[in-house]
Structure formats: C-alpha cells, structure tokens
Design an enzyme around this catalytic site. Structure first.
Site, PDB file in Angstrom:
ATOM      1  N   LEU A 113       0.845  -1.190   0.000  1.00  0.00           N
ATOM      2  CA  LEU A 113       0.000   0.000   0.000  1.00  0.00           C
ATOM      3  C   LEU A 113       0.881   1.240   0.000  1.00  0.00           C
ATOM      4  O   LEU A 113       1.483   1.591   1.005  1.00  0.00           O
ATOM      5  CB  LEU A 113      -0.928   0.008   1.219  1.00  0.00           C
ATOM      6  CG  LEU A 113      -1.831  -1.212   1.406  1.00  0.00           C
ATOM      7  CD1 LEU A 113      -2.756  -1.000   2.597  1.00  0.00           C
ATOM      8  CD2 LEU A 113      -2.626  -1.516   0.147  1.00  0.00           C
ATOM      9  N   ASP A 114       0.948   1.908  -1.143  1.00  0.00           N
ATOM     10  CA  ASP A 114       1.809   3.067  -1.321  1.00  0.00           C
ATOM     11  C   ASP A 114       1.015   4.348  -1.051  1.00  0.00           C
ATOM     12  O   ASP A 114      -0.115   4.493  -1.523  1.00  0.00           O
ATOM     13  CB  ASP A 114       2.362   3.087  -2.751  1.00  0.00           C
ATOM     14  CG  ASP A 114       3.292   4.256  -3.008  1.00  0.00           C
ATOM     15  OD1 ASP A 114       4.501   4.098  -2.830  1.00  0.00           O
ATOM     16  OD2 ASP A 114       2.790   5.334  -3.373  1.00  0.00           O
ATOM     17  N   GLU A 154       3.325   1.007   3.345  1.00  0.00           N
ATOM     18  CA  GLU A 154       4.454   1.916   3.136  1.00  0.00           C
ATOM     19  C   GLU A 154       4.067   3.289   3.669  1.00  0.00           C
ATOM     20  O   GLU A 154       3.260   3.989   3.057  1.00  0.00           O
ATOM     21  CB  GLU A 154       4.810   1.983   1.641  1.00  0.00           C
ATOM     22  CG  GLU A 154       6.031   2.836   1.337  1.00  0.00           C
ATOM     23  CD  GLU A 154       5.704   4.276   0.970  1.00  0.00           C
ATOM     24  OE1 GLU A 154       6.629   5.111   0.971  1.00  0.00           O
ATOM     25  OE2 GLU A 154       4.521   4.565   0.702  1.00  0.00           O
ATOM     26  N   ASP A 212      14.116   5.261  -3.154  1.00  0.00           N
ATOM     27  CA  ASP A 212      13.998   6.643  -2.694  1.00  0.00           C
ATOM     28  C   ASP A 212      15.217   7.012  -1.863  1.00  0.00           C
ATOM     29  O   ASP A 212      16.220   6.321  -1.878  1.00  0.00           O
ATOM     30  CB  ASP A 212      12.717   6.801  -1.874  1.00  0.00           C
ATOM     31  CG  ASP A 212      11.462   6.646  -2.727  1.00  0.00           C
ATOM     32  OD1 ASP A 212      11.553   6.884  -3.950  1.00  0.00           O
ATOM     33  OD2 ASP A 212      10.401   6.295  -2.176  1.00  0.00           O
ATOM     34  N   ASP A 264       9.967  14.473  -2.134  1.00  0.00           N
ATOM     35  CA  ASP A 264       9.973  14.382  -0.681  1.00  0.00           C
ATOM     36  C   ASP A 264      11.167  15.124  -0.104  1.00  0.00           C
ATOM     37  O   ASP A 264      12.316  14.750  -0.339  1.00  0.00           O
ATOM     38  CB  ASP A 264      10.016  12.910  -0.247  1.00  0.00           C
ATOM     39  CG  ASP A 264       9.647  12.733   1.210  1.00  0.00           C
ATOM     40  OD1 ASP A 264       9.811  13.692   1.984  1.00  0.00           O
ATOM     41  OD2 ASP A 264       9.199  11.641   1.578  1.00  0.00           O
ATOM     42  N   LEU A 265      10.888  16.170   0.657  1.00  0.00           N
ATOM     43  CA  LEU A 265      11.960  16.952   1.255  1.00  0.00           C
ATOM     44  C   LEU A 265      12.454  16.349   2.560  1.00  0.00           C
ATOM     45  O   LEU A 265      13.382  16.861   3.169  1.00  0.00           O
ATOM     46  CB  LEU A 265      11.473  18.384   1.507  1.00  0.00           C
ATOM     47  CG  LEU A 265      11.084  19.179   0.264  1.00  0.00           C
ATOM     48  CD1 LEU A 265      10.631  20.566   0.661  1.00  0.00           C
ATOM     49  CD2 LEU A 265      12.239  19.259  -0.720  1.00  0.00           C
ATOM     50  N   GLN A 267      13.770  13.390   2.967  1.00  0.00           N
ATOM     51  CA  GLN A 267      14.730  12.331   2.709  1.00  0.00           C
ATOM     52  C   GLN A 267      16.029  12.929   2.188  1.00  0.00           C
ATOM     53  O   GLN A 267      16.025  13.960   1.516  1.00  0.00           O
ATOM     54  CB  GLN A 267      14.171  11.325   1.697  1.00  0.00           C
ATOM     55  CG  GLN A 267      12.926  10.599   2.183  1.00  0.00           C
ATOM     56  CD  GLN A 267      12.390   9.616   1.153  1.00  0.00           C
ATOM     57  OE1 GLN A 267      12.764   9.660  -0.018  1.00  0.00           O
ATOM     58  NE2 GLN A 267      11.523   8.727   1.588  1.00  0.00           N
TER      59      GLN A 267
END
Length: 398
Positions: A113-114, A154, A212, A264-265, A267
């Site tokens: 599940l994303d 996820e 990612d 995504d900021l 990471q």
C-alpha cells in the site's frame, strides 16, 4: 509476487481524469477526484493550509483547465501529475477494488500500500495518518485478505505509527533502521539503535536503501504532537544529515531537498555506500546489522552492487532521487559482482537465507554503548553476533 497499489492518487494522464477535464460535472468520474471544496466546503484558509502535512513545500493543490474554460483547484499531494482520488466515495473505492481484483487474478500474493498515509482528508487536521486513516487501512486490509493477499504498508512517519500499524497489517517497513544505523556508525554509539530494537515490531521488511532517499522523518519527533519525541534528538538529526553530506563528499547535498526536483523533502538522497564514505568494512557492518534483525531483508540493487552516487544522471534529469538510481550496463554489473565488498554481501545473504537459527528466537543482549550484541537460537542451531559500531568489526560465535 508483490505488487504496488497506489492508494492516494492516479496519473493526470489517466482516462478517468482526462474524461473529467473534458466533461466536467457531466463526467461519470466527476466524484472520483478531490477538490479543496469537497474536504473544506470552501477555499481553505491560510491556517487550514498550514496544518496540512505534505511531502513538498508548495501547496498541495494544482489548478487545472477544463474544456468548458473553467479553472479548478484539484488536490495533488505529491506532484501536479499525481491527482488525489476520493477513496471514501464509491468511485474511488471501486477503483481500488478493481486493481485488487486484477492483482488476485494475476497471482499476486502481497499488496504494498503506497502513499496510504495521505489517503484520508479532514478539514482542520494534518490530513495525514488520522484515526480515520487507520480505519481505512483496516478496510483495505480486509479487502486484500478476502482475496488471499497479504498487506505491506508503506508509510514514512513517526515510529509509533509504524508500531501501531504492525498490529493491524501483515508487514510494515522498518524505515527507522537506515538513519539509526548511520547514526550509530557515525557517532560510534549504538544506544539509539538498541532502543529502537527494543520496541520495533518483528513483522517488518528491513531496509538500508531503497529506490527513494534515506528517510529522516522516520526517526524525528511528530510535528503534529510535540509530546511524541523522536528516536533521535533534533541535534542528532542535524548531525546525521550533515554527516551524510560530508561522507558523500557533498554529492548528497546536491541531490537533496530544494537543491533538486524532489517529491519528498524529508529524505536525503544518496547511495548508502556513499553515505558511509565508500568504506567496505563499515558498509558490511551496516548490512550485517540489517540481516541480524527480525524481518524480511529487502536489498536494493544499487546497494547490492555497492553503487555510488550517479552525478551524471542527476545532472541530466535534475531529479534528486536519480542520484541513487544508476542504470547499470551488463558489463558494469559483471564488474561490480567481482568486487570483494559485493562478494561478501552475497555471502552474508546466503548465510541469512540458510542459517537455521534465524528460524528461532531473537534476543538483544546487554552490551556497552559501542557494541550491538544479538543472539538467535533455534532447536538445531544458535549463534551470538557482535557488531562494534566504532570500528565496524563483526564477530559471530556459532
């Protein structure tokens, strides 16, 4: 076989969304998509916008032009090409069930599940991991299990949410592990890592690296609730991020946050090998820690091949995550497989897959701050493993 179910959104190029753009409220899909008005009942006020948890610094809405000449704001949590659906409406729910039916008919046994943490929106909230989100995950999990499929969730977020989710689904990711392993190896102190091992769920997919970046939000405090502190202090997190940039020779800084086009900021974009300054000993120690913990190890291909940051690919695409997505030629793959660090990783993986003790009981043993000591014991085999996070040395007593 595991397949990915994108719960929160569909492509802006998908047939349902294009039909809505063409036909507006007359479209059969008009109620499938989320607008701000559907959630707030009005144009969101600045304070309501500020409360929304988001993976990017800009507004979570995108303006689209419809065929009748009107412009409308549509909810787009991640990018303007990923349009959020109303999963609580019968059209959105039916869309998800249709994918699950296709998965089941195709022999899929695990559904990932994303982006499910963003699926439920409520006015006046963060619109992320709400109580209603957990209820929705329960509903979706029941639909998967009715089709004889297990569920892997996820979610990047506070570690307590992962612990809570693990009691409701079949598998969760241990996204806290990568930053905690780096923190331990940078500081020569495994205290925070051992504190996490004490409380982490066993039904996990363990990772060091993925497609990612290296998640930082997973070890931080909850920005929505100051009472929920993180696994690392803000100062430790700052040092960790700067440590990755330093160990990677600054290449990760060029690929992270506003320095590149990032979804995504939260990471840091770097290969794990570069995050450890390409040190074979410490890299193998990190992989050993991953393999020693309960769960299913997931090994990313760049990590398996001990890959380095691809600055040429980053320069050509401008996408931060691409620094960790080197495209190997057959010749490069063959050469990488001959490197000692890769061969030793493969040996570790063979051991993890064949050692009978891993089918038994796991125990974290008391040890000095700079040591991680664990024991695995089954009816036929047992071993004790010691990892020194100061030196990177690993000892296994069978």
């Amino acid at each position: 076989v595991m397949a990915d179910l994108i719960v929160n959104h569909v492509s802006a190029e998908s047939e349902p969304f294009r039909d809505w753009l063409a036909n507006g409220d007359d479209s059969a899909y008009a109620d499938m998509f989320l607008t701000p008005e559907r959630v707030f009942g009005h144009e969101p006020r600045p304070d309501e916008l500020a409360a929304i948890h988001r993976p990017r610094p800009t507004t979570p809405f995108t303006e689209f032009s419809f065929a009748d000449g009107r412009n409308r704001m549509v909810w787009t949590t991640f990018t303007d090409r990923q349009v959020d659906i109303d999963v609580e409406h019968e059209l959105g729910w039916g869309h998800l069930l249709g994918i699950l039916d296709r998965f089941h008919a195709s022999g899929v046994t695990i559904v990932r599940l994303d982006a499910v943490g963003y699926a439920i929106k409520r006015a006046g909230t963060s619109c992320f991991m709400l109580p209603e989100t957990f209820d929705f995950i329960d509903r979706l999990t029941a639909a998967c299990r009715a089709r004889e499929m297990r569920v892997l969730v996820e979610v990047h977020g506070h570690y307590r949410d992962q612990v809570a989710l693990a009691t409701r689904v079949d598998l969760v990711y241990d996204f806290a592990l990568p930053p905690l392993v780096l923190d331990a190896l940078y500081r020569g102190d495994a205290t925070a890592l051992k504190q996490w091992i004490d409380v982490r769920p066993a039904n996990t997919v363990t990772v060091l690296d993925t497609h990612d970046g290296i998640g930082i939000v997973d070890v931080g405090g909850d920005p929505r609730d100051p009472r929920r502190s993180g696994l690392l202090t803000p100062e430790q997190i700052h040092d960790l991020v700067e440590g990755i940039h330093e160990h990677s020779g600054g290449t990760s800084r060029s690929a992270t946050g506003a320095a590149a086009s990032n979804v995504d900021l939260y990471q840091v974009n770097s290969t794990f090998f570069d995050a450890l300054a390409r040190d074979d000993t410490r890299y193998l120690a990190a992989r050993t820690i991953q393999l020693l913990l309960p769960g299913i190890p997931q090994i990313y291909y760049v990590g398996l091949l001990a890959g380095t940051n691809d600055m040429a690919l980053l320069a050509s695409t401008g996408v931060g995550r691409d620094v960790n997505r080197h495209r190997y030629s057959p010749e490069e793959t063959a050469a990488a497989l001959e490197r000692p660090v890769v061969q030793r990783q493969i040996d570790l993986l063979r051991w993890r897959g064949t050692e009978p003790a891993f089918g038994g009981a796991f125990e974290l043993l008391d040890s000095a701050d700079h040591l991680l000591v664990v024991r695995w014991q089954s009816a036929t085999s047992a071993f004790t493993a010691t990892v020194d996070v100061r030196s990177g040395s690993v000892t296994i007593e069978h």
